[in-house]
Design an enzyme around this catalytic site. Structure first.
Site, mmCIF file in Angstrom:
data_model
loop_
_atom_site.group_PDB
_atom_site.id
_atom_site.type_symbol
_atom_site.label_atom_id
_atom_site.label_comp_id
_atom_site.label_asym_id
_atom_site.label_seq_id
_atom_site.Cartn_x
_atom_site.Cartn_y
_atom_site.Cartn_z
ATOM 1 N N LEU A 109 79.939 38.391 34.757
ATOM 2 C CA LEU A 109 81.287 37.893 35.030
ATOM 3 C C LEU A 109 82.081 38.854 35.896
ATOM 4 C CD1 LEU A 109 82.266 36.563 31.481
ATOM 5 C CD2 LEU A 109 81.499 35.226 33.437
ATOM 6 N N GLY A 110 81.835 40.138 35.743
ATOM 7 C CA GLY A 110 82.586 41.102 36.533
ATOM 8 C C GLY A 110 82.213 42.523 36.186
ATOM 9 N N ILE A 111 82.676 43.440 37.038
ATOM 10 C CA ILE A 111 82.419 44.866 36.861
ATOM 11 C C ILE A 111 83.749 45.585 36.900
ATOM 12 C CG2 ILE A 111 81.224 46.905 37.741
ATOM 13 C CD1 ILE A 111 79.292 45.005 39.167
ATOM 14 N N GLY A 112 84.036 46.368 35.875
ATOM 15 C CA GLY A 112 85.273 47.131 35.822
ATOM 16 C C GLY A 112 84.989 48.603 35.701
ATOM 17 N N GLY A 113 86.067 49.386 35.594
ATOM 18 C CA GLY A 113 85.908 50.825 35.494
ATOM 19 C C GLY A 113 85.243 51.260 34.213
ATOM 20 N N PHE A 114 85.171 50.360 33.213
ATOM 21 C CA PHE A 114 84.626 50.748 31.923
ATOM 22 C C PHE A 114 83.332 50.016 31.580
ATOM 23 C CE2 PHE A 114 89.087 51.733 31.790
ATOM 24 C CZ PHE A 114 89.109 53.006 31.256
ATOM 25 N N VAL B 114 80.647 42.990 32.370
ATOM 26 C CA VAL B 114 80.935 41.908 31.430
ATOM 27 C C VAL B 114 80.024 40.724 31.738
ATOM 28 C CG1 VAL B 114 82.719 40.440 30.441
ATOM 29 C CG2 VAL B 114 83.334 42.669 31.376
ATOM 30 N N LYS C 219 80.882 42.785 26.793
ATOM 31 C CA LYS C 219 81.178 43.909 27.677
ATOM 32 C C LYS C 219 80.328 45.106 27.277
ATOM 33 C CE LYS C 219 84.964 46.539 29.688
ATOM 34 N NZ LYS C 219 86.415 46.694 29.798
ATOM 35 N N ASP D 16 96.763 48.759 28.987
ATOM 36 C CA ASP D 16 96.159 48.345 30.258
ATOM 37 C C ASP D 16 96.534 46.912 30.593
ATOM 38 O OD1 ASP D 16 94.751 48.863 32.558
ATOM 39 O OD2 ASP D 16 92.804 48.344 31.720
#
Length: 667
Positions: A355-360, A363, A378, A474
């Site tokens: 679904l996506g890539i974040g700093g942590f 997902v 996640k 956040d």
């Protein structure tokens, strides 16, 4: 033959009806031989008098209702009468360690549940887990399966359900032995195959429902297992009483041995000597014997080779699904998912489900194999044990949050080097994508306004209405997710911290996303509810203006969104900052109020910012927005954060890169 006078005949009929009504407010069944019940599905009455709700068959359901409805409202008025009931039951699984769901005692305005589902819905409810006041269903559940998607507390609990399979109150199965302060709680295992007794007592005056559980033959405990106040709207005369049960993947039989019910009084005690016996569970099947018998004639070398191959296969399989589980995590069992289930749910964490890539972390979308619930998983890297116990404890606590504008954190799983967080899946994706991705349809103002109001309500719940204060830390558009009805929900609690009301938060590490960080964080490092309010203010301006909080590609005046809106406010042209894609299709007073409220929430002085309760009142039109402080007249957020030490961060992390995905959603 002399015919009676018609009026006399009507009078005699009336007396007969009154007499029937006066004696029709209770019943007692010590066994059900010859009883006339309304049965459907797998429900049947055995020859020995057992009311069997289900057979040992997968994915089945059964209902048994007393055929005559009862009137729960007093004659000529809306007052609700009291009732009392007690019944003996047994849940007999085919295999001792696994059971197929449970039993519901049901009070309902209908006996037609043909459209309902088995499994965790127990034959009464559907996949819509939110409360539907038009259903008029009150139930007490005896559940033996842990389903986090419907917020079960464990796999052995008693719950009170009102118009939804999500219980309004629940407790691990057991009873209080003794009286007063000397009483001790004793656990009971619902799927033990042993007979147990339940007492359900409803006080119509206080709308209070008490549920008590005990082993069969033991006197009713003085202290109920759980209690709850019931909404009077659930009662709709007339109402039927009965039972429902369902199975899922595991073979189980559900039985009712005896049942007593009474309106406006105490239900008669069951006669244990007359109750039919509980059938014994079938002995566990010895599996693989026939294969072994065939394999015996084979040469010893073949057996050894097969054994070695099997060992290699098992070792590889265990490594593939290996988890990190320590003793202190035992108490979090109901909140912990197996890595094997999450691996299968996400198809092995393949990119097609990313679904996506974040700093942590990354997902993934997944579907839990047993419940078929859509989830977002996640994967967060962690290389140190330091603080992990405390972090998991907070994750489990946050999993207890219940609000329509909060993404539900269902649980977690740990492996060596990573932590997996499991959330509800939000099918309409993140607000960040809908606001900023080119080619997307423009979000209407009505939808934007509804979303910001929903997020404000969720933040108010976190700050003031839950048992502890939750600092999200956040808040941003990419962490606002949209459910199937486009309601805004605040998600990603990976940075959240909790503390008790009235105490001082101990967070001293600056985390969050540039553009949403309150300027005082660089000086104190301490997150507070006021720093969350600042981030919410930046989020408000982002939604109203259709621009990110930091726009490094814009001119100097437009670099910081707050500064740009402030300058336009000073010039009397604040409405010019509204998203041009809206083409002025919005109520002017609402847009102006949101823009000014965003500035107020982003005030450089924390004490001047409103609380989230005040923010909600402003958005709901319950209070007028105050005039902005003159401190804004000569204030620049950019110069302030540079003076406070954020300059390097702004240069290193432009807004375009800081809008990275932290989403538990699709599209």
């Amino acid at each position: 033959m002399i015919m009676p006078h018609p009026l006399l005949l009507l009078f005699l009929i009336f007396l007969k009806i009154v007499a029937a009504a006066s004696t029709g407010d209770d019943f007692t069944f010590n066994g059900f031989g010859g009883a006339n019940f309304s049965l459907d599905g797998a429900a049947a009455i055995d020859t020995n008098g057992l009311l069997r709700l289900t057979t040992p068959t997968r994915q089945t359901k059964g209902h048994a209702f007393y055929p005559t409805p009862f009137y729960f409202k007093s004659p000529g008025g809306d007052a609700i009468v009291s009732f009392s009931t007690t019944f003996a039951f047994a849940i007999v699984p085919e295999e001792a360690d696994y059971s197929g769901n449970g039993i519901l005692f049901v009070v309902s305005h209908t006996t037609n549940f043909t459209a309902t589902l088995p499994n965790q819905y127990l034959g009464i409810f559907s996949q819509n887990t939110s409360s539907n006041t038009s259903d008029h269903v009150l139930a007490v559940e005896l559940d033996t399966i842990y389903n986090p998607e419907i917020q079960d507390i464990d796999n052995n609990h008693v719950g009170i359900d009102v118009n939804s399979i999500r219980s309004i109150a629940s407790r691990t199965a057991g009873y209080y032995d003794g009286n007063g302060s000397s009483s001790s709680f004793k656990n009971l295992t619902l799927r033990s195959g042993q007979a147990m007794q339940v007492w359900v007592e409803f006080n119509g005056t206080g709308m209070r429902l008490d549920v008590t559980l005990a082993p069969i033959g033991k006197p009713k405990p003085a202290r109920p297992l759980l209690s709850s106040v019931i909404d009077s709207k659930v009662v709709l005369d007339p109402m039927y009483v009965g039972f429902s049960s369902a199975t899922g993947s595991f073979l189980t039989s559900h039985y009712i041995l005896g049942w007593s019910f009474k309106l406006n009084g105490t239900a008669a005690a069951l006669d244990y000597t007359k109750l039919p016996p509980v059938p014994r569970a079938r002995p566990a099947k010895v599996r693989g014997v026939s294969k072994l018998a065939i394999a015996l004639p084979f040469a010893l070398s073949s057996i050894v080779l097969l054994a070695i191959a099997a060992v290699v296969f098992v070792v590889k399989r265990r490594r593939k699904y290996a988890e990190l589980l320590e003793d202190w995590e035992q108490e979090y069992g109901p909140h912990r998912f197996s890595y094997k289930d999450l691996f299968r749910a996400t198809g092995g964490f393949k990119d097609k489900d990313l679904l996506g890539i974040g700093g942590f972390g990354r997902v993934y979308r997944g579907v839990l194999p047993a419940s078929k619930l859509e989830v977002a998983v996640k994967r967060v890297s962690h290389d140190s044990k330091q603080g992990m116990k405390e972090f998991v404890a907070e994750i489990v606590s946050i999993g207890q949050l219940r609000h329509r504008n909060i993404v539900q954190l269902l649980g977690y799983c740990r492996r060596k080097g990573e932590l997996l967080l499991v959330y509800d899946y939000m099918p309409n994706g993140s607000l960040d994508k809908l606001l900023h991705d080119p080619g997307r349809a423009v979000l209407s103002w009505a939808l934007r306004f509804r979303i910001v109001r929903g997020v404000a309500a969720g933040l108010l719940y976190l700050h003031e209405d839950w048992e502890q204060v939750v600092l999200h830390r956040d808040i941003k558009a990419s962490n606002v997710l949209l459910d199937g009805e486009m309601n805004g929900r605040l998600g990603d609690f990976g940075l959240a911290r909790l503390y008790d009301h009235g105490t001082d938060p101990q967070t001293t590490h600056v985390v969050g996303t540039m553009g949403y960080l309150a300027p005082e964080l660089a000086r104190t490092g301490k997150a507070t509810t006021k720093t969350d309010v600042f981030a919410y203010g930046a989020f408000l301006l982002e939604v109203a203006c259709g621009r990110r909080p930091l726009e490094p590609e814009g001119g100097v005046e437009e670099l910081v969104l707050v500064d740009w809106v402030v300058e336009n406010w000073k010039r009397g042209s604040v409405l010019k900052t509204s998203d041009p894609r809206l083409r002025d299709d919005f109520p002017v007073d609402e847009m102006e109020m949101v823009l000014k409220l965003g500035l107020l929430c982003c005030h450089p002085i924390p004490a001047a910012r409103p609380s989230m309760r005040q923010v909600v009142r402003f958005l709901e039109g319950e209070a007028a927005l105050p005039e902005l402080s003159p401190a804004y007249m000569n204030f620049s957020i950019l110069s302030y954060v540079q003076n406070e030490g954020f300059d390097d961060y702004i240069r290193s992390f432009p807004s375009s890169s800081l809008g990275s995905m932290s989403t538990f959603s699709g599209s």
